[in-house]
Each structure stands twice: as structure tokens, then as C-alpha cells.
Design an enzyme around this catalytic site. Structure first.
Site: not given
Ligand code: AMP
Length: 123
Positions: A108, A101-102, A106, A34-36
């Protein structure tokens, strides 16, 4: 131009177990968590376990097994999260223009509410 992977990025640390995550699904080739900072009722990040920066890096250099495993993981997450009936959005940001950002690939998976248009119109 080559792709340079920074193994100190936060998702690399998650894969090494150095920081915790809220896992939704895991397989040989992929991890989903899960996205923080969730932006929708369902907001899950699906990442390959290999050291790939972005979708273009991954699809140019990963093995067929890694690519198949990663895409299957996206399907499993959609099933587990129950987003198939009402729909969802899969987004993968890359680089400066993509506002990534990372720097570990990934996707989403966003769902659980109407998500609006894909991109904000420029004013
Ligand atoms: P992007 O802008 O596509 O690179 O998105 C990076 C996403 O990672 C953002 O939605 C962040 O909320 C999310 N994120 C950053 N750190 C973590 C973490 N430790 N666990 C889960 N999600 C994170």
C-alpha cells in the site's frame, strides 16, 4: 514450510484481466492500481505480476529481476502520485497477525495527508 499461492484471489483475477482495475502504472514485473476503498487521498496498491503471497515469499523465491522491477515500480508510483515531498507510508500486511485480506503480495502506498502513528497503541 512452503508458501501456497491461491490463484483465485482477487489480485490474480485483476492480473488476468478478469476484473477491472484503475491502473496507475504497469511494467513487465509489476502493476499498480488504486485501492477500491481508499484510506487517504493517495492509496495505491503495487503488486508483482508473479504468484507470490507475501513479502517474505517474494523475497525468498522471486528472481532478482522481479524484485528489482517491483521495487522500481514503487518508486515510479511515488513519483507519479507526487508524494515524495510531503511523505507517504508503504505498508505490506502478511498473514493472520498482519491482517492480510488478499493473499497476493501488495504494498500500500498511502499519502496526501498526515497518516498518524504507524500502529495504534494497545490499550
Ligand atoms: P490487505 O488487508 O493488506 O490485504 O489489503 C487489501 C486491500 O485490497 C484493501 O485495502 C482493499 O480495499 C483492497 N481491494 C480489495 N479488492 C480490490 C479491488 N478489486 N480493487 C482494488 N483494491 C481492492
Amino acid at each position: 514450510m512452503g508458501f501456497a499461492y491461491d490463484d483465485q484471489n482477487i489480485f490474480a483475477k485483476i492480473l488476468r484481466g478478469e476484473i477491472p482495475n484503475d491502473t496507475v502504472y504497469e511494467s513487465v514485473h509489476a502493476l499498480a492500481f488504486r485501492d477500491i476503498t481508499p484510506q487517504a487521498p493517495t492509496h495505491v496498491l503495487v503488486i508483482p505480476k508473479g504468484p507470490y503471497v507475501s513479502m517474505d515469499h517474494f523475497t525468498q523465491e522471486a528472481s532478482d529481476a522481479e524484485i528489482a522491477g517491483f521495487m522500481r515500480a514503487i518508486g515510479e508510483v511515488c513519483k507519479l502520485e507526487g508524494v515524495s515531498d510531503d511523505g507517504f507510508r508503504a505498508i505490506s500486511n502478511a498473514g493472520v497477525n498482519g491482517v492480510q485480506e488478499v493473499p497476493h503480495l501488495h504494498v500500500h502506498i498511502l499519502g496526501g495527508r498526515p497518516l498518524g502513528r504507524m500502529l495504534a497503541r494497545e490499550t
